[in-house]
Enzyme design. Structure first.
Site, PDB file in Angstrom:
ATOM      1  N   HIS A 144      60.476  95.002  32.940  1.00 52.45           N
ATOM      2  CA  HIS A 144      59.454  95.169  31.905  1.00 52.45           C
ATOM      3  C   HIS A 144      60.118  95.125  30.523  1.00 52.45           C
ATOM      4  O   HIS A 144      61.136  95.774  30.306  1.00 52.45           O
ATOM      5  CB  HIS A 144      58.744  96.518  32.034  1.00 52.45           C
ATOM      6  CG  HIS A 144      57.955  96.687  33.291  1.00 52.45           C
ATOM      7  ND1 HIS A 144      56.574  96.604  33.318  1.00 52.45           N
ATOM      8  CD2 HIS A 144      58.343  96.947  34.559  1.00 52.45           C
ATOM      9  CE1 HIS A 144      56.152  96.815  34.557  1.00 52.45           C
ATOM     10  NE2 HIS A 144      57.206  97.023  35.325  1.00 52.45           N
ATOM     11  N   HIS A 176      61.233  92.839  39.195  1.00 53.73           N
ATOM     12  CA  HIS A 176      60.828  92.417  37.854  1.00 53.73           C
ATOM     13  C   HIS A 176      61.287  93.430  36.817  1.00 53.73           C
ATOM     14  O   HIS A 176      61.426  94.607  37.098  1.00 53.73           O
ATOM     15  CB  HIS A 176      59.316  92.195  37.755  1.00 53.73           C
ATOM     16  CG  HIS A 176      58.479  93.374  38.157  1.00 53.73           C
ATOM     17  ND1 HIS A 176      58.319  93.783  39.474  1.00 53.73           N
ATOM     18  CD2 HIS A 176      57.735  94.237  37.412  1.00 53.73           C
ATOM     19  CE1 HIS A 176      57.524  94.828  39.524  1.00 53.73           C
ATOM     20  NE2 HIS A 176      57.159  95.131  38.286  1.00 53.73           N
TER      21      HIS A 176
END
Length: 216
Positions: free
Chosen positions: A160, A158
């Site tokens: 940010h 992922h």
């Protein structure tokens, strides 16, 4: 189109993976949570839980992102397409702190196929612009914590996106002065990095083995 205060309210909401759907503040859940079309057992292909560029179906009861993708856990989603989705971080460093997550499970960035990484990166300008406008910021950090030593906690790739304001002092290291690079200390490192990129039978033999410089 929703008003700026409404968009800001949604961006300030938190992902709450520990709260089962239907519990807690029902008003917030109904406003910010939607079920993902990526359900367990869905067919293969670019959308849903199928394989993408060698990836695996969204999997693992222990992976909160996989549960969100399958619609088994609530999340405040701001964007979704066939390859990835963007949700609000459950413990934001700043209002609007968001995560871009691939729908297929890859435990690390190096395990994520380049086409999936490219699809995630292609959404950064679009998503960051919307997040900055909604939070009235003009800057953001894009961060990838890859590996436990780098601070990765959820082992599902992922990105940010963290909105920033001037003087917010979000990172303690921003007050530290950086020292100039020392050519004599880094020539061996450069050689070994190039050897990893372009392997040769000789290996890293042109320079002495690289070792980290001693702290001053």
């Amino acid at each position: 189109m929703s008003s700026p205060p409404r968009r800001l309210a949604v961006l300030r909401s938190h992902l709450r993976p520990g709260v089962p759907a239907g519990e807690g503040d029902r008003r917030d859940v109904s406003a910010g949570v939607s079920a993902s079309p990526c359900a367990a057992g869905s067919g293969s292909g670019g959308g849903g839980g199928g394989e993408v560029a060698g990836g695996r179906k969204a999997e693992g009861k222990g992976c909160v992102f996989c549960r969100i993708i399958r619609g088994e856990a609530p999340a405040f989603k701001v964007y979704e397409d066939d390859v990835c989705l963007c949700i609000l971080d459950s413990h934001p460093l700043a209002p609007g702190h968001s995560l871009i997550i691939p729908k297929c499970h890859f435990p690390s960035l190096e395990a994520t196929p380049p086409p999936v990484v490219a699809a995630m990166c292609s959404k950064v300008p679009f998503l960051s612009n919307a997040i900055m406008k909604a939070t009235q910021c003009d800057s953001f950090n894009m961060v990838v914590n890859n590996g436990a030593a780098a601070g990765q906690v959820i082992f599902h790739t992922h990105f940010h996106i963290i909105p920033r304001r001037s003087g917010d002092k979000l990172w303690p290291t921003e007050s530290l002065r950086r020292r100039s690079i020392e050519p004599n200390e880094t020539s061996g490192l450069v050689t070994c990095i190039k050897e990893q990129l372009y392997p040769s039978p000789e290996g890293c033999n042109d320079e002495p083995p690289y070792s980290l410089p001693k702290e001053r």
